[in-house]
Design a protein around this motif. Structure first.
Motif, PDB file in Angstrom:
ATOM      1  N   ASP A  41       9.258  54.429  91.508  1.00 13.95           N
ATOM      2  CA  ASP A  41       9.311  53.626  92.729  1.00 13.95           C
ATOM      3  C   ASP A  41      10.740  53.456  93.214  1.00 13.95           C
ATOM      4  OD1 ASP A  41       6.558  53.226  92.839  1.00 13.95           O
ATOM      5  OD2 ASP A  41       6.647  51.404  91.640  1.00 13.95           O
ATOM      6  N   PHE A  42      11.655  53.181  92.315  1.00 13.94           N
ATOM      7  CA  PHE A  42      13.057  52.983  92.683  1.00 13.94           C
ATOM      8  C   PHE A  42      13.609  54.231  93.365  1.00 13.94           C
ATOM      9  CE2 PHE A  42      17.538  53.631  91.700  1.00 13.94           C
ATOM     10  CZ  PHE A  42      18.116  52.416  92.016  1.00 13.94           C
ATOM     11  N   TYR A  43      13.433  55.369  92.742  1.00 10.53           N
ATOM     12  CA  TYR A  43      14.029  56.607  93.259  1.00 10.53           C
ATOM     13  C   TYR A  43      13.310  57.072  94.526  1.00 10.53           C
ATOM     14  CZ  TYR A  43      15.965  56.312  88.592  1.00 10.53           C
ATOM     15  OH  TYR A  43      16.585  55.857  87.458  1.00 10.53           O
ATOM     16  N   GLU A  44      12.018  56.808  94.626  1.00  7.16           N
ATOM     17  CA  GLU A  44      11.304  57.172  95.847  1.00  7.16           C
ATOM     18  C   GLU A  44      11.818  56.374  97.036  1.00  7.16           C
ATOM     19  OE1 GLU A  44       7.217  56.630  94.835  1.00  7.16           O
ATOM     20  OE2 GLU A  44       7.089  58.497  93.689  1.00  7.16           O
ATOM     21  N   VAL A  45      12.095  55.090  96.830  1.00  8.33           N
ATOM     22  CA  VAL A  45      12.671  54.301  97.915  1.00  8.33           C
ATOM     23  C   VAL A  45      14.050  54.847  98.284  1.00  8.33           C
ATOM     24  CG1 VAL A  45      13.472  52.007  98.612  1.00  8.33           C
ATOM     25  CG2 VAL A  45      11.328  52.247  97.341  1.00  8.33           C
ATOM     26  N   CYS A  46      14.851  55.217  97.289  1.00  5.34           N
ATOM     27  CA  CYS A  46      16.163  55.819  97.569  1.00  5.34           C
ATOM     28  C   CYS A  46      16.002  57.129  98.331  1.00  5.34           C
ATOM     29  CB  CYS A  46      16.938  56.034  96.278  1.00  5.34           C
ATOM     30  SG  CYS A  46      17.513  54.513  95.491  1.00  5.34           S
ATOM     31  N   ASP A  47      15.005  57.939  97.948  1.00  3.55           N
ATOM     32  CA  ASP A  47      14.734  59.179  98.677  1.00  3.55           C
ATOM     33  C   ASP A  47      14.476  58.879 100.151  1.00  3.55           C
ATOM     34  OD1 ASP A  47      14.859  60.509  96.239  1.00  3.55           O
ATOM     35  OD2 ASP A  47      12.685  60.666  96.018  1.00  3.55           O
ATOM     36  N   GLU A  48      13.651  57.871 100.399  1.00  6.11           N
ATOM     37  CA  GLU A  48      13.254  57.552 101.767  1.00  6.11           C
ATOM     38  C   GLU A  48      14.406  56.978 102.582  1.00  6.11           C
ATOM     39  OE1 GLU A  48      10.080  54.868 101.000  1.00  6.11           O
ATOM     40  OE2 GLU A  48       8.761  56.418 100.165  1.00  6.11           O
ATOM     41  N   LEU A  49      15.277  56.215 101.947  1.00  2.00           N
ATOM     42  CA  LEU A  49      16.368  55.542 102.654  1.00  2.00           C
ATOM     43  C   LEU A  49      17.636  56.377 102.730  1.00  2.00           C
ATOM     44  CD1 LEU A  49      16.020  51.936 101.191  1.00  2.00           C
ATOM     45  CD2 LEU A  49      15.336  52.716 103.465  1.00  2.00           C
ATOM     46  N   GLY A  50      17.702  57.477 101.997  1.00  3.06           N
ATOM     47  CA  GLY A  50      18.921  58.274 101.997  1.00  3.06           C
ATOM     48  C   GLY A  50      20.023  57.684 101.147  1.00  3.06           C
ATOM     49  N   LEU A  51      19.652  56.952 100.088  1.00  2.00           N
ATOM     50  CA  LEU A  51      20.633  56.380  99.176  1.00  2.00           C
ATOM     51  C   LEU A  51      20.853  57.337  98.013  1.00  2.00           C
ATOM     52  CD1 LEU A  51      19.323  52.702  99.083  1.00  2.00           C
ATOM     53  CD2 LEU A  51      21.338  53.551 100.298  1.00  2.00           C
ATOM     54  N   LEU A  52      22.049  57.899  97.916  1.00  2.00           N
ATOM     55  CA  LEU A  52      22.371  58.741  96.773  1.00  2.00           C
ATOM     56  C   LEU A  52      22.306  57.922  95.489  1.00  2.00           C
ATOM     57  CD1 LEU A  52      25.485  60.579  98.268  1.00  2.00           C
ATOM     58  CD2 LEU A  52      23.172  61.504  98.051  1.00  2.00           C
ATOM     59  N   VAL A  53      21.880  58.545  94.406  1.00  2.00           N
ATOM     60  CA  VAL A  53      21.772  57.856  93.130  1.00  2.00           C
ATOM     61  C   VAL A  53      22.691  58.510  92.112  1.00  2.00           C
ATOM     62  CG1 VAL A  53      20.261  57.245  91.210  1.00  2.00           C
ATOM     63  CG2 VAL A  53      19.396  57.122  93.557  1.00  2.00           C
ATOM     64  N   TRP A  54      23.526  57.693  91.537  1.00  2.00           N
ATOM     65  CA  TRP A  54      24.330  58.027  90.354  1.00  2.00           C
ATOM     66  C   TRP A  54      23.609  57.374  89.185  1.00  2.00           C
ATOM     67  CZ3 TRP A  54      30.319  57.805  89.949  1.00  2.00           C
ATOM     68  CH2 TRP A  54      30.729  57.537  88.637  1.00  2.00           C
ATOM     69  N   GLN A  55      23.177  58.165  88.211  1.00  2.00           N
ATOM     70  CA  GLN A  55      22.388  57.665  87.096  1.00  2.00           C
ATOM     71  C   GLN A  55      23.186  57.718  85.803  1.00  2.00           C
ATOM     72  OE1 GLN A  55      18.952  56.482  86.968  1.00  2.00           O
ATOM     73  NE2 GLN A  55      19.755  55.842  84.976  1.00  2.00           N
ATOM     74  N   ASP A  56      23.425  56.554  85.212  1.00  2.00           N
ATOM     75  CA  ASP A  56      24.011  56.489  83.873  1.00  2.00           C
ATOM     76  C   ASP A  56      22.943  56.756  82.819  1.00  2.00           C
ATOM     77  OD1 ASP A  56      26.348  55.638  85.093  1.00  2.00           O
ATOM     78  OD2 ASP A  56      26.557  53.824  83.878  1.00  2.00           O
ATOM     79  N   PHE A  57      23.302  57.438  81.750  1.00  2.58           N
ATOM     80  CA  PHE A  57      22.511  57.358  80.536  1.00  2.58           C
ATOM     81  C   PHE A  57      22.754  55.970  79.930  1.00  2.58           C
ATOM     82  CE2 PHE A  57      22.793  62.007  80.880  1.00  2.58           C
ATOM     83  CZ  PHE A  57      21.473  62.353  80.627  1.00  2.58           C
ATOM     84  N   PRO A  58      21.734  55.404  79.242  1.00  2.00           N
ATOM     85  CA  PRO A  58      21.866  54.019  78.761  1.00  2.00           C
ATOM     86  C   PRO A  58      22.763  53.868  77.534  1.00  2.00           C
ATOM     87  CG  PRO A  58      19.570  54.567  79.203  1.00  2.00           C
ATOM     88  CD  PRO A  58      20.341  55.861  79.185  1.00  2.00           C
ATOM     89  N   PHE A  59      24.064  53.944  77.793  1.00  2.00           N
ATOM     90  CA  PHE A  59      25.086  53.664  76.783  1.00  2.00           C
ATOM     91  C   PHE A  59      26.162  52.839  77.484  1.00  2.00           C
ATOM     92  CE2 PHE A  59      23.198  57.707  75.594  1.00  2.00           C
ATOM     93  CZ  PHE A  59      22.952  57.559  74.238  1.00  2.00           C
ATOM     94  N   ALA A  60      26.430  51.635  76.986  1.00  2.00           N
ATOM     95  CA  ALA A  60      27.352  50.775  77.721  1.00  2.00           C
ATOM     96  C   ALA A  60      28.191  49.924  76.786  1.00  2.00           C
ATOM     97  CB  ALA A  60      26.581  49.875  78.691  1.00  2.00           C
ATOM     98  N   CYS A  61      29.499  50.015  76.947  1.00  3.74           N
ATOM     99  CA  CYS A  61      30.453  49.026  76.450  1.00  3.74           C
ATOM    100  C   CYS A  61      30.432  48.831  74.936  1.00  3.74           C
ATOM    101  CB  CYS A  61      30.215  47.676  77.136  1.00  3.74           C
ATOM    102  SG  CYS A  61      30.245  47.767  78.923  1.00  3.74           S
ATOM    103  N   SER A  62      30.093  49.864  74.199  1.00  5.65           N
ATOM    104  CA  SER A  62      30.046  49.704  72.745  1.00  5.65           C
ATOM    105  C   SER A  62      30.131  51.067  72.087  1.00  5.65           C
ATOM    106  CB  SER A  62      28.742  49.012  72.335  1.00  5.65           C
ATOM    107  OG  SER A  62      28.708  48.815  70.934  1.00  5.65           O
ATOM    108  N   ALA A  63      30.457  51.058  70.805  1.00  5.54           N
ATOM    109  CA  ALA A  63      30.286  52.256  69.984  1.00  5.54           C
ATOM    110  C   ALA A  63      28.810  52.375  69.605  1.00  5.54           C
ATOM    111  CB  ALA A  63      31.140  52.152  68.730  1.00  5.54           C
ATOM    112  N   TYR A  64      28.323  53.617  69.525  1.00  7.42           N
ATOM    113  CA  TYR A  64      26.916  53.874  69.210  1.00  7.42           C
ATOM    114  C   TYR A  64      26.828  54.824  68.016  1.00  7.42           C
ATOM    115  CZ  TYR A  64      25.208  51.736  73.537  1.00  7.42           C
ATOM    116  OH  TYR A  64      24.896  50.842  74.539  1.00  7.42           O
TER     117      TYR A  64
END
Length: 876
Positions: free
Chosen positions: A392-415
């Motif tokens: 749903d999120f990306y389909e709305v972006c498709d319709e509105l012309g909003l480019l999407v930059w997608q992070d892989f889920p790794f944030a602010c920590s060592a893994y």
């Protein structure tokens, strides 16, 4: 027979496993309460009155026990094949550590919130009964327990928060963040279904698009699974399968088009590529650069005699994309191209829109993303501490012309890089890169948020020794998966990232940059210290709308230091940093909530304007800015432009101006300073140097430094004029010039100002205003605390809106009116207005449109704190 899907939404119950109940859990068993699926246990507990809403007051602390308990979801399941060969249980998302049993026999186990799962139910019992009604049970173990087991093997993983999110593949911000509460969830957060099918089914469809010689090209990479019941060891055509891909839409001249390709595959094949070419294709463009035509795609899996076994349908768009990071004479750019056109990126960072992320549905996505589009945003970065969002999120972006930059889920920590996490990361990445490939809005994948930067500035090596901490994921594993599964998208190692391990990750001259020294330790005028090539994070805090905070906090009185307000601030020293921003600019840190609220909103808008104006008017050295952040997941003081109730902060209205195709800005002539590199130390989500806040108001005194006008035009040339006036604080025009602005093509025009308007004689008694058409920039030479503001006088005339929905307001200024702000939510919960802070000169009029208020509210709409200007706030 065509595959049949039956979603399992009803008749679920959820119970707490008593022996796992924390000491802080309520007394008595929690057994057999109705459960919402898809959903997470917090919502069911709240509905049944067993849990206070953790977003209200300080109830977060009283709800933390939920994440420490185990939970069991149960219902009866009909496994009757109904004439089909296979019956599968399909789970689109399980949060997070789960064991699934059917009649007490385990059919599967999971440890990853970010993956889809499928379980074959043919061998799901011990064969002692033949009934088709079976008891399904999903036991969700506390994520803390799983994280503890992994941590015991992997060792300590450094990071800014004392929560174990790196050890479990789960939405990291469930565990709290510097804008988020801690609410560790469990449950089937995405749909669960029974799928019945025969012979074969479509397992994966990856439609990769491009444009070649004016034609749209769709390469449908299709994988399929056979039932395993009727496979024959022969190569006869009767055992072949046929794949048919149909693309329907319109040509550039509006004619209907329908293109179809087919491929026949043998029993030895389980995947193939079907290419469809679309002549005279309409190109999909980012918002502001063209239209967003979408084409219907239908993929059918058939037998050789035409029986349809499975069918997938979706929409996609045709465009070409690339990101240029080739070395130039400065360093490395980060230039986003769509259809060969370099895009002026005006973006926002997206966090999960609710801490209970299963509550976010398509209407919520639509509301937030349409609001972003209305602010002239053209890129949304999905930040790495959240989730891969639903289609749903990306389909709305498709319709509105909003480019999407997608992070892989790794944030602010060592893994950890060892098992079991490594295999989970591989499966998760392959699953989601494939799943999201159909969306034209998605243009790049990013390996992580700030992990490499933090590793360097916070000295993680001292804790890690020789242990892996995620770098192998970002440099090798993830780019290999993207290249194999979706080579049509660009992959970047990190944000920030400078293109090489040999360079400091956050170097302003190379690729992407996070600007957090400002806010953490420096005043906002220091945004002008440099011109990063692409700013993928920067921000300044403010509380949510007054009504949003009032609905969430019951403090009486509600003040900036009252317990509930302070609890709804999660940033380290956040209240002090807000104060540090107010004092040098306004000379006061109010103790009453109304004045504090007004000034923090104004400071947020001013700070972001300083950065955006500076960077956007240094195109093409800078080609993109992505403000932190668009949205919130609870009522909190944060960097957002839209609060958790969907109310627009004044920053949102300011972004509409800043992100317009034509931006007019006033800036110091020496607008890029050379400063020594800061002492880089960290210790939070936003690394910062440990130096005191500079005593700078945000504007260089024009009596000592001349100013100039810079005009950024995004898509076209300009042939216009700018009217520049130097004005005293009584509103009298001291000098005026009308100067030409000419651009042959999109770019930046810098207008040199004559001394009469470019140098202020009295820095505390004058300001400069630049107008071009309806666009305005205002320059105050000294901090507001030193400006000799005079009382503002204006007339406010309300009339019912012509369409019967709300009110129209016209404000006519009788004097200089600085930073007039209307907040109708203070009068009615649903009250909204279409403007933020406005500065008017004597005789000027401005029209407002209000919704959610009526004529009966007019007396209240001009009251204290509802309609306010800066002079009143500073004088009170």
């Amino acid at each position: 027979m065509t595959l049949e899907r039956e979603e399992l939404r009803d008749a679920w119950t959820v119970a707490m496993v008593d022996e796992t109940a924390p000491a802080t859990a309520p007394a008595g068993a929690i057994a057999g309460i109705p459960a919402t699926v898809p959903g997470q246990v917090h919502t069911d507990l709240e509905r049944e009155g067993l849990l206070a809403d953790p977003t209200l007051d300080r109830d977060e602390d009283a709800a933390k026990w939920v994440g420490r308990a185990d939970w069991t979801y149960s219902r009866t399941l009909d496994v009757d094949p109904r004439g089909h060969e296979r019956v599968d249980l399909v789970c689109d998302g399980l949060d997070t550590v789960a064991e699934l049993t059917l009649d007490g026999v385990q059919i599967g186990a999971t440890r990853n919130m970010h993956r889809r799962y499928r379980f074959d139910l043919r061998d799901s019992t011990d064969g002692s009964n033949t009934r088709t009604e079976r008891d399904l049970e999903i036991l969700f173990e506390s994520p803390y327990r799983e994280a503890g087991r992994v941590a015991a093997r992997a060792g300590a993983m450094p990071g800014p928060y004392d929560e174990p999110f790196p050890y479990v593949r789960k939405m990291a911000s469930n565990f709290g963040w510097d804008w988020g509460l801690t609410a560790v969830t469990s449950g089937p957060w995405r749909p669960i279904a029974i799928e019945r099918w025969s012979t074969a089914r479509l397992r994966d469809v990856r439609p990769l698009v491009d444009i070649e010689a004016g034609e749209g090209v769709l390469d449908a990479h299709i994988a399929f699974e056979r039932s395993g019941l009727n496979d024959l060891d022969q190569d006869g055509e009767d055992d072949d399968l046929v794949l048919v891909v149909t693309v329907s839409g319109e040509t550039e001249d509006g004619a209907k088009t329908r293109q179809r390709s087919r491929a026949q595959v043998t029993p030895k094949q389980d995947e193939t590529v079907v290419t469809v070419r679309v002549p005279e294709v309409q190109r999909w463009w980012p918002r502001g650069y063209g239209e967003q035509p979408l084409y219907d795609v239908v993929v059918e899996l058939q037998t050789v005699d035409g029986e349809v076994l499975d069918r997938h349908g979706f929409r996609t768009g045709f465009r070409s994309t690339r990101i240029d990071t080739a070395v130039d004479d400065i360093g490395r750019p980060f230039d986003v191209y769509v259809n060969g056109t370099r895009i002026d990126v005006r973006g926002v960072n997206w966090i999960p829109d609710d801490v209970i992320v299963s509550r976010v549905d398509r209407p919520r996505y639509g509301s937030r993303l349409r609001a972003a589009a209305d602010l002239n945003v053209n890129m949304v970065r999905v930040w790495g501490g959240g989730v891969y969002e639903s289609h749903d999120f990306y389909e709305v972006c498709d319709e509105l012309g909003l480019l999407v930059w997608q992070d892989f889920p790794f944030a602010c920590s060592a893994y950890p890089e060892d098992e079991p996490l490594r295999s989970e990361v591989i499966a998760e990445a392959r699953d989601n890169v494939a799943r999201l490939s159909r969306h034209p809005s998605l243009v790049l994948w990013n390996g992580n948020n700030e992990n490499i930067w933090l590793h360097d500035v916070d000295g993680w090596d001292a804790t890690l020794g020789e242990r892996g901490w995620g770098l192998d994921y970002y440099l090798d594993l993830l780019p290999t998966i993207v290249d194999a599964v979706d080579p049509s998208r660009f992959y970047t190692v990190a944000s920030p990232w400078s293109g090489s391990e040999s360079l400091f990750a956050n170097d302003v001259d190379h690729e992407t940059h996070h600007s957090w020294d400002v806010w953490n330790r420096l005043s906002d005028d220091h945004y002008r210290d440099s011109v990063p090539r692409f700013v993928s994070e920067f921000g300044w805090q403010a509380p949510p709308a007054w009504r949003t905070m009032r609905d969430a906090v019951s403090d009486e009185p509600m003040t900036p230091s009252s317990p509930g307000v302070v609890h709804h601030q999660k940033a380290a020293s956040g209240m002090q940093k807000l104060a540090d921003g107010l004092a040098p600019r306004f000379g006061v840190v109010p103790s009453d909530f109304d004045r504090w609220h007004y000034l923090t909103q104004l400071q947020q808008a001013r700070a972001i304007a300083t950065g955006v104006e500076h960077w956007r008017t240094h195109w093409p050295r800078n080609t993109g800015v992505i403000v932190w952040q668009l949205n919130d997941l609870w009522p909190v003081s944060s960097w957002s432009a839209i609060d958790s109730a969907g109310r627009l902060k004044p920053l949102a209205h300011e972004l509409r101006r800043l992100y317009d195709d034509v931006l007019v800005a006033i800036r110091p002539v020496s607008s890029v300073r050379t400063v020594p590199a800061p002492d880089r130390t960290g210790g939070s989500d936003h690394p910062t140097a440990s130096l005191p806040v500079a005593d700078v108001a945000g504007s260089a005194p024009a009596g000592f430094s001349p100013i100039e006008v810079a005009v950024r035009s995004t898509r076209r040339g300009l042939d216009s004029v700018v009217r520049v006036r130097r004005i005293d604080l009584a509103g009298r025009v001291l000098a005026e010039e009308t100067l030409p602005v000419h651009l042959d093509a999109a770019g930046v025009a810098v207008v040199t100002l004559p001394d009469a308007v470019g140098v202020v004689g009295d820095p505390t008694g004058e300001l400069v205003v630049a107008d071009m058409d309806w666009r305005r920039a205002v320059w105050t030479p000294a901090p507001d605390k030193d400006m000799r503001w005079e009382p503002a006088h204006y007339r406010a005339a309300f009339t019912p809106a012509a369409d019967g929905d709300g009110l129209d307001l016209v404000v006519e200024a009788e004097s200089l009116v600085r930073d007039l702000l209307l907040q109708p939510d203070r009068v009615q919960p649903g009250g909204t207005v279409d403007r933020g802070f406005m500065t008017l000169l004597p005789g000027e009029r401005v029209a407002y449109r209000l919704h959610g208020v009526t004529e009966a509210d007019i007396p209240s709409l001009t009251g204290t704190a509802v309609l306010w200007s800066l002079d009143r706030v500073l004088a009170d």
